[in-house]
Design an enzyme around this catalytic site. Structure first.
Site, short mmCIF file in Angstrom:
data_model
loop_
_atom_site.label_atom_id
_atom_site.label_comp_id
_atom_site.label_asym_id
_atom_site.label_seq_id
_atom_site.Cartn_x
_atom_site.Cartn_y
_atom_site.Cartn_z
N ARG A 199 -10.83 -10.48 9.12
CA ARG A 199 -10.71 -11.31 10.33
C ARG A 199 -9.99 -10.48 11.40
NH1 ARG A 199 -6.61 -13.69 6.78
NH2 ARG A 199 -4.57 -13.05 7.58
N ILE A 226 -8.46 -8.24 14.29
CA ILE A 226 -8.75 -6.91 14.83
C ILE A 226 -9.64 -6.12 13.88
CG2 ILE A 226 -7.68 -4.68 15.41
CD1 ILE A 226 -5.22 -6.33 16.42
N ASP A 270 -5.68 -5.44 -2.38
CA ASP A 270 -4.33 -5.58 -1.83
C ASP A 270 -3.77 -4.17 -1.63
OD1 ASP A 270 -1.59 -5.94 -1.42
OD2 ASP A 270 -1.53 -7.73 -2.69
N VAL A 271 -3.43 -3.82 -0.39
CA VAL A 271 -2.98 -2.44 -0.14
C VAL A 271 -1.60 -2.14 -0.74
CG1 VAL A 271 -4.37 -2.12 1.95
CG2 VAL A 271 -2.01 -2.98 2.16
N GLY A 277 -2.15 -5.60 7.92
CA GLY A 277 -0.73 -5.73 8.26
C GLY A 277 -0.28 -7.17 8.17
N TYR A 283 9.02 -5.30 10.87
CA TYR A 283 7.69 -5.00 11.40
C TYR A 283 7.72 -3.78 12.33
CZ TYR A 283 3.23 -6.00 13.80
OH TYR A 283 1.97 -5.93 14.34
N LYS A 296 5.82 -0.16 11.88
CA LYS A 296 4.82 0.32 12.84
C LYS A 296 5.26 1.64 13.49
CE LYS A 296 1.81 -2.98 12.29
NZ LYS A 296 0.48 -2.66 11.72
P1 NDP Z 1 -4.65 -11.03 10.99
O1 NDP Z 1 -3.52 -11.72 10.32
O2 NDP Z 1 -5.65 -11.80 11.75
O3 NDP Z 1 -5.43 -10.11 9.91
C1 NDP Z 1 -4.72 -9.33 9.01
C2 NDP Z 1 -5.69 -8.74 8.01
O4 NDP Z 1 -4.95 -7.96 7.05
C3 NDP Z 1 -6.46 -9.78 7.23
O5 NDP Z 1 -7.75 -9.30 6.93
C4 NDP Z 1 -5.63 -9.89 5.94
O6 NDP Z 1 -6.44 -10.44 4.89
C5 NDP Z 1 -5.26 -8.43 5.74
N1 NDP Z 1 -4.10 -8.19 4.88
C6 NDP Z 1 -2.85 -8.69 5.00
N2 NDP Z 1 -2.08 -8.25 3.99
C7 NDP Z 1 -2.85 -7.45 3.23
C8 NDP Z 1 -2.63 -6.71 2.03
N3 NDP Z 1 -1.45 -6.68 1.41
N4 NDP Z 1 -3.66 -6.00 1.53
C9 NDP Z 1 -4.87 -6.01 2.12
N5 NDP Z 1 -5.13 -6.69 3.24
C10 NDP Z 1 -4.14 -7.40 3.78
O7 NDP Z 1 -3.94 -9.94 11.91
P2 NDP Z 1 -4.45 -9.07 13.16
O8 NDP Z 1 -5.91 -8.89 13.15
O9 NDP Z 1 -3.79 -9.61 14.37
O10 NDP Z 1 -3.71 -7.69 12.84
C11 NDP Z 1 -4.38 -6.53 12.41
C12 NDP Z 1 -3.44 -5.35 12.59
O11 NDP Z 1 -3.10 -5.23 13.97
C13 NDP Z 1 -2.11 -5.50 11.85
O12 NDP Z 1 -1.72 -4.27 11.31
C14 NDP Z 1 -1.16 -5.94 12.94
O13 NDP Z 1 0.16 -5.58 12.63
C15 NDP Z 1 -1.70 -5.18 14.12
N6 NDP Z 1 -1.33 -5.73 15.41
C16 NDP Z 1 -1.66 -7.01 15.76
C17 NDP Z 1 -1.27 -7.50 16.99
C18 NDP Z 1 -1.59 -8.89 17.45
O14 NDP Z 1 -1.07 -9.31 18.52
N7 NDP Z 1 -2.43 -9.65 16.78
C19 NDP Z 1 -0.50 -6.68 17.93
C20 NDP Z 1 -0.23 -5.34 17.46
C21 NDP Z 1 -0.63 -4.90 16.24
P3 NDP Z 1 -5.79 -11.23 3.64
O15 NDP Z 1 -4.75 -12.15 4.21
O16 NDP Z 1 -6.94 -11.93 2.97
O17 NDP Z 1 -5.22 -10.17 2.79
#
Ligand code: NDP
Length: 257
Positions: free
Chosen positions: A28, A30, A71-72, A100, A163, A167
């Site tokens: 989902r 980004i 899971d990373v 993240g 966080y 980052k």
């Molecule tokens: P979302 O919460 O929408 O998506 C996060 C994604 O990471 C999901 O696919 C989730 O899937 C996956 N994820 C989380 N934990 C794990 C794990 N342990 N192992 C594998 N997958 C994992 O977040 P965003 O799209 O907003 O964020 C994407 C990236 O961009 C992140 O690194 C975030 O820090 C960064 N970012 C986002 C910003 C924002 O404003 N949205 C701003 C700056 C940076 P699942 O939960 O199923 O594991």
């Protein structure tokens, strides 16, 4: 065809059916936007997430797209996901390390568990996948690693010591890796998004989001597709001479930092 013309099976050329791209956290937000960008540009894309379930209802079939549970924070799951992609399509040529999480709270209330979970996912998780990907890219003598950081790495953020540390750590890690693998034509870069309209931002609540938005010179939050464009550029041929860079996509929020 002259003797110098490349043969269609030249191992130095990218495969005709697109590069092999792996996007962590691609279910989902980004990550999903990045997956769509690469698919639209003819590549084959595997996305990973803990659930393994993509929210992309228009995703193509398994010849071009895979959605894997990984899971990373668990090395064995990282190894298994890479093995599955390699089995299906061959080695990963473009890694987008995007997965993240946040566990926000003020530092005096922050448990070591909240600290460790965020560092383990956002920083060590990227180390795990990048190390696994680089091992094969070094043999291929090409590859692109793009890590998704955050504006918070540079300006800090109340309630996000864990966080922001995770980052900011990506920047030093990317630059070290970039130096180590540059001789193999592999680039390692960082994209630093500002506020992006996803679940993660929604968790902040409407009031906080509007307050943050007011500080953005461009006066709005980003769409996930705008981050994907920057990621796509760093993976493109046009970015072949860009490595160890941090590309802010933040509407000007952290300009000059
Ligand atoms: P979302 O919460 O929408 O998506 C996060 C994604 O990471 C999901 O696919 C989730 O899937 C996956 N994820 C989380 N934990 C794990 C794990 N342990 N192992 C594998 N997958 C994992 O977040 P965003 O799209 O907003 O964020 C994407 C990236 O961009 C992140 O690194 C975030 O820090 C960064 N970012 C986002 C910003 C924002 O404003 N949205 C701003 C700056 C940076 P699942 O939960 O199923 O594991």
């Amino acid at each position: 065809m002259t003797d110098e013309s490349p043969s269609p099976t030249d191992p130095d050329l990218p495969p005709a059916d697109g590069r092999v791209v792996l996007v962590t956290g691609g279910s989902r937000g980004i990550g999903m936007a990045c997956a769509r960008w690469f698919l639209a540009h003819g590549d084959r894309v595997a996305v990973t997430s803990r659930s393994g379930v993509t929210e992309d209802e228009a995703a193509p079939g398994p010849d071009r797209f895979l959605s894997l549970a990984c899971d990373v924070t668990v090395q064995a799951q990282v190894d298994a996901a890479f093995a599955a992609v390699e089995e299906a399509w061959g080695p990963v040529e473009v890694l987008v390390a995007n997965a993240g999480v946040t566990r926000d709270t003020l530092v005096l209330r922050m448990s070591e568990d909240a600290w460790s979970e965020v560092i383990d996912t956002n920083l060590t998780g990227v180390f795990r996948v990048a190390k696994r990907a680089l091992a094969k890219m070094i043999r291929l003598r090409r590859g692109r690693v793009i890590m998704v950081s955050s504006v918070g790495a540079f300006i800090g953020s109340v309630g996000q010591a864990n966080y922001a540390a995770s980052k900011a750590g990506l920047v030093g890690m990317a630059r070290s890796m970039a130096r180590e693998v540059a001789s193999r034509s592999i680039t390692v870069n960082v994209v630093a998004p500002g506020l992006v309209e996803t679940n993660m931002l929604a968790a902040l609540g409407e009031e906080h989001m509007r307050a943050f938005e007011a500080q953005v010179p461009l006066g709005r939050v980003a769409r996930p597709e705008e981050i994907a464009e920057a990621v796509g550029f760093l993976a493109s041929d046009g970015a072949g001479y860009v490595t160890g860079a941090v590309l802010p996509v933040d509407g000007g929020l952290a300009m000059g930092m």
